[in-house]
Design a protein around this motif. Structure first.
Motif: not given
Length: 158
Positions: A19-21, A23-27
């Motif tokens: 989920v964190l990865i 979220l980082a890609v989407v950001t």
């Protein structure tokens, strides 16, 4: 059934990492898209200001032509065109005056210059205008009209 419980506990943190990865890609993608949108917005605003400046210049040319052709109190022979730019008024083109004016308009100003020129042995009157926005961006345009027959007009390419 007791054997499955330890496996679930071992995989419990891996979902958070995924989920964190994501979220980082989407950001990162959102930031890149926002940057592209801002660049396009800036380019569009620059193009819009260029068009506004061009229309200020075009207005200046129209004002210059109108001033040249406006009849005075003595009728058709009492125009600025006849008084300043006809062969009768000034046999030599170099002796004809250069008329200049700056007209403030909504969002900027237009600088107008009117002068006699010779093209292919004929006397023309050149009306040049520079449209300047309040922010500084400018565009120019010009036209020539035959001094002896002002209905013959040539738009100059800039």
């Amino acid at each position: 059934m007791h054997a499955d419980v330890p496996m679930i506990r071992k995989q419990n943190g891996s979902g958070l990492v995924v989920v964190l990865i994501a979220l980082a890609v989407v950001t990162i993608l959102s930031g890149a898209i926002a940057n592209m949108v801002m660049a396009n917005l800036k380019l569009t605003k620059h193009q819009e200001n260029g068009i506004k400046a061009y229309y200020l210049a075009l207005t200046g040319v129209d004002l210059g032509v109108a001033a040249l052709l406006q009849e005075g109190v003595f009728g058709e022979t009492d125009t600025l065109l006849q008084k300043h730019f006809s062969v009768a008024a000034h046999a030599n083109v170099a002796d004809a005056p250069v008329l200049q004016d700056t007209v403030p308009l909504d969002g900027g100003e237009t600088r107008i210059e009117i002068r006699a020129v010779t093209v292919s042995g004929q006397r023309w009157v050149r009306v040049y205008a520079d449209g300047v926005l309040t922010g500084g961006q400018s565009r120019s345009t010009a036209l020539r009209m035959l001094a002896a027959n002002p209905s013959i007009v040539v738009r100059e390419q800039n």
